[in-house]
Write an enzyme that holds these catalytic residues in place. Sequence first.
Site, PDB file in Angstrom:
ATOM      1  N   ALA A 261       0.795  -1.150  -0.165  1.00 15.81           N
ATOM      2  CA  ALA A 261      -0.114  -0.043   0.002  1.00 15.81           C
ATOM      3  C   ALA A 261       1.014   1.204  -0.213  1.00 15.81           C
ATOM      4  CB  ALA A 261      -0.708   0.047   1.137  1.00 15.81           C
TER       5      ALA A 261
ATOM      6  N   GLN B  82      -5.139  -7.022  -6.617  1.00 15.16           N
ATOM      7  CA  GLN B  82      -5.417  -7.495  -5.224  1.00 15.16           C
ATOM      8  C   GLN B  82      -6.577  -6.939  -4.432  1.00 15.16           C
ATOM      9  OE1 GLN B  82      -3.013  -6.919  -1.397  1.00 15.16           O
ATOM     10  NE2 GLN B  82      -2.206  -8.989  -1.759  1.00 15.16           N
TER      11      GLN B  82
ATOM     12  N   CYS C 287      -2.494  -8.882   5.551  1.00 15.79           N
ATOM     13  CA  CYS C 287      -2.342  -7.560   5.758  1.00 15.79           C
ATOM     14  C   CYS C 287      -2.598  -7.451   7.394  1.00 15.79           C
ATOM     15  CB  CYS C 287      -3.555  -6.448   5.367  1.00 15.79           C
ATOM     16  SG  CYS C 287      -2.996  -4.627   5.746  1.00 15.79           S
TER      17      CYS C 287
ATOM     18  N   ASN D 128       7.956 -15.281   0.964  1.00 17.71           N
ATOM     19  CA  ASN D 128       8.099 -13.857   0.980  1.00 17.71           C
ATOM     20  C   ASN D 128       8.565 -13.560   2.436  1.00 17.71           C
ATOM     21  OD1 ASN D 128       5.844 -11.271   1.686  1.00 17.71           O
ATOM     22  ND2 ASN D 128       7.596 -11.086   0.767  1.00 17.71           N
TER      23      ASN D 128
ATOM     24  N   ASP E  15      12.223 -11.122   4.215  1.00 17.06           N
ATOM     25  CA  ASP E  15      13.785 -11.144   4.417  1.00 17.06           C
ATOM     26  C   ASP E  15      14.465 -11.510   3.282  1.00 17.06           C
ATOM     27  OD1 ASP E  15      13.106 -10.611   7.097  1.00 17.06           O
ATOM     28  OD2 ASP E  15      13.729 -12.250   8.013  1.00 17.06           O
TER      29      ASP E  15
ATOM     30  N   GLY F 235       9.425  -7.427  -1.337  1.00 19.80           N
ATOM     31  CA  GLY F 235       8.537  -6.446  -0.872  1.00 19.80           C
ATOM     32  C   GLY F 235       9.454  -5.053  -0.428  1.00 19.80           C
ATOM     33  N   ARG F 236       9.798  -5.055   0.879  1.00 17.87           N
ATOM     34  CA  ARG F 236      10.346  -3.771   1.285  1.00 17.87           C
ATOM     35  C   ARG F 236      11.979  -3.515   0.559  1.00 17.87           C
ATOM     36  NH1 ARG F 236      10.667  -4.822   7.471  1.00 17.87           N
ATOM     37  NH2 ARG F 236      10.672  -7.008   6.814  1.00 17.87           N
TER      38      ARG F 236
END
Length: 318
Positions: A19, A71, A101, A201, A203, A225-226
Amino acid sequence: MLQIGTVTLKHPYILAPMAGVTDLPFRLLCAEQGAGLLCMEMISAKALKYKNANTRLLLSIHEKERPVSLQLFGSEPDTISMVAKEIEELPFQILDINMGCPVPKIVKNGEGSALMKQPKLVYQIVSQTVRALKKPVTVKIRKGFDEDCINAPEIARVIEEAGGAAVAVHGRTREQYYSGKADWDIIRKVKEAVSIPVIGNGDVTSAEKAVQMQKETGCDGVMIGRAAQGNPWIFRELKAYSETGRIPDRPTKCQIRDMMLRHMELLMEQKGEYLAVREMRKHVAWYTKGLEGSSKLRDEINHTESREALEELLYKRL
């Protein structure tokens, strides 16, 4: 390659839905760097049902970002399946349902990772949505809700039985949010529990880590992701490392600056200058993390009000 239902991914490295991050401009940058699948920001099924104007912007999809996964989040099977059917004509290739989430307001409504505690409801949501669509339906889950409810393998089996085409597993519980270490062993257990593709998903911060996750868990794909924030080049590195065993050189300061300026232009095209400049502030912080003088640059960027000011500052500092 990775097969998800009727959709073939050229590479098994996937941009995670985030998001406020994986909007159209950022997805296009990651697509150019070789991401195998792009996941859009999560969208409220209920907001779409009630024709929320702001939510409609999140549905923007460009032909250059195929394949892309849209999504939805929610907790009402009828609403999710109805909305999914209504938007099926949009040019996304996969529909994903968020069951991971951890944000309090989402969980409080019984949505996101709160669904990990309700296997029967998970089955209803997935099965109804699968029946409503011709496109593949996937689900993103977590290790569990908390340490007393670690049930990712069970939920994955429910998803498979309901007709889900793949499942993505974040190796942390909802209570962990993004703290602590991701449990890759739970990803392995999910892979052993189901026959549909499993996407790991958590690390994965480099190409080496991605390959390590695949070896340790047997997962079919890896979701980033990050580690992709301010770093769309990670997909170029993942692709190159998996194919050649070598990692391309990291981008130079000039290349980082040029990427930020391009990001800014794409944001302006979609959202206008006012919003684009303000949204770029967080992206600049991510792009320049670890660079000399980055803290001063971040402080200065937070006071910019126009594209010209932002561009001038980037050329001055980088």
